[in-house]
Design a protein around this motif. Sequence first.
Motif, PDB file in Angstrom:
ATOM      1  N   HIS A  46       0.834  -1.208   0.000  1.00 48.84           N
ATOM      2  CA  HIS A  46       0.000   0.000   0.000  1.00 48.84           C
ATOM      3  C   HIS A  46       0.869   1.258   0.000  1.00 48.84           C
ATOM      4  O   HIS A  46       0.581   2.232  -0.714  1.00 48.84           O
ATOM      5  N   GLU A  47       1.930   1.254   0.805  1.00 46.07           N
ATOM      6  CA  GLU A  47       2.814   2.422   0.889  1.00 46.07           C
ATOM      7  C   GLU A  47       3.564   2.629  -0.421  1.00 46.07           C
ATOM      8  O   GLU A  47       3.754   3.773  -0.864  1.00 46.07           O
ATOM      9  N   ALA A  49       2.520   1.698  -3.444  1.00 49.75           N
ATOM     10  CA  ALA A  49       1.548   2.165  -4.430  1.00 49.75           C
ATOM     11  C   ALA A  49       1.246   3.641  -4.245  1.00 49.75           C
ATOM     12  O   ALA A  49       1.153   4.404  -5.225  1.00 49.75           O
ATOM     13  N   GLU A  50       1.121   4.076  -2.986  1.00 51.87           N
ATOM     14  CA  GLU A  50       0.847   5.489  -2.719  1.00 51.87           C
ATOM     15  C   GLU A  50       2.022   6.366  -3.128  1.00 51.87           C
ATOM     16  O   GLU A  50       1.846   7.427  -3.730  1.00 51.87           O
ATOM     17  N   ALA A  51       3.249   5.910  -2.801  1.00 51.07           N
ATOM     18  CA  ALA A  51       4.437   6.699  -3.149  1.00 51.07           C
ATOM     19  C   ALA A  51       4.645   6.788  -4.654  1.00 51.07           C
ATOM     20  O   ALA A  51       5.149   7.794  -5.162  1.00 51.07           O
ATOM     21  N   SER A  53       2.204   6.630  -6.859  1.00 49.36           N
ATOM     22  CA  SER A  53       0.953   7.122  -7.477  1.00 49.36           C
ATOM     23  C   SER A  53       0.379   6.073  -8.428  1.00 49.36           C
ATOM     24  O   SER A  53      -0.018   6.372  -9.559  1.00 49.36           O
ATOM     25  N   ASP A  55      -1.881   2.049  -8.679  1.00 48.19           N
ATOM     26  CA  ASP A  55      -2.890   1.222  -8.055  1.00 48.19           C
ATOM     27  C   ASP A  55      -2.230   0.067  -7.295  1.00 48.19           C
ATOM     28  O   ASP A  55      -1.246  -0.508  -7.756  1.00 48.19           O
ATOM     29  N   TYR A  56      -2.801  -0.269  -6.128  1.00 45.50           N
ATOM     30  CA  TYR A  56      -2.266  -1.362  -5.304  1.00 45.50           C
ATOM     31  C   TYR A  56      -2.185  -2.666  -6.097  1.00 45.50           C
ATOM     32  O   TYR A  56      -1.189  -3.397  -6.032  1.00 45.50           O
TER      33      TYR A  56
END
Length: 296
Positions: A46-47, A49-51, A53, A55-56
Amino acid sequence: MAVDQARRVKASTRQRKAHRLGIKTRRDIAPVIRHLQLLRRTMSIHEIAEAASMDYTSIWKILHGARATVLPATERKILAVAPINGALLLDSTGSRRRVQALATAGWTGEEVGRQVAARRGDAWANITRVLKGQRITASLAHEIAAVYVDLQQQAPPPTTASKRAKERAQRNRWAPPAAWETVNIDDPDALPDWSAVLCEFAACSRPVKPGRALCEACDKQRRKRGTLDGYTPARNGSALVEDALWISQQQGWSLREENGRQLVAERLGVTLDALERSLYRHTNTQAESLAGKEAR
């Protein structure tokens, strides 16, 4: 709407033209997987994917071999992500204590591992190495801390495995969550505050000894009757003074000072007046006993 459609048509045209000319529009996935494996030492999916930008699901599929190649844009996004703080391994003391604390409530290592794996996007998490190893990844430590917060607010399922986990915790005198509330659980030199651990019988508020779930009075009653149903714990003066002296010693709260007596009374769940009466009677009894011995 029309603009988005035009862009998709244009991109599709470029891909067909590149394929016709033999130009590779996708990149080798091996470097991307190696970088993701490095990131997973300190970050969850999750981290990442967020970093990046992204999709998980896309990150998960790349990491687990569901993709053979990647687009150049995807490659750039993933390779641009750096490990958190650059720290790969952490001391496992805090994580080990959290797993042990959950075991005192009946949470098995297997269940904790499932919860951790679900947060990390993995199929399984090795909790055994947390209990036996000296260092673990920062990512795993972060997920265990999050699961610890969630599970200590819940009751484990009443299974045989849960009962065995609790019994194992008591045999090894593992400290429950209450013992770490005012202590830094991640500090290897910190000791659990057992004076904060109270009898698990809801109607009782006596402190318990390390490795015990019930205080001596409730445990004696349970062994005698086989159950605590309908039992109302009664603390006589001697027991109250004994508990007060133990808490005073553990916490450093002086019973000679009113503030110290107030803190002890609150911890015991009694009024300050009741505690002071018991202490007064206890002191007088000791004095009479000493005078009797001297007279003889």
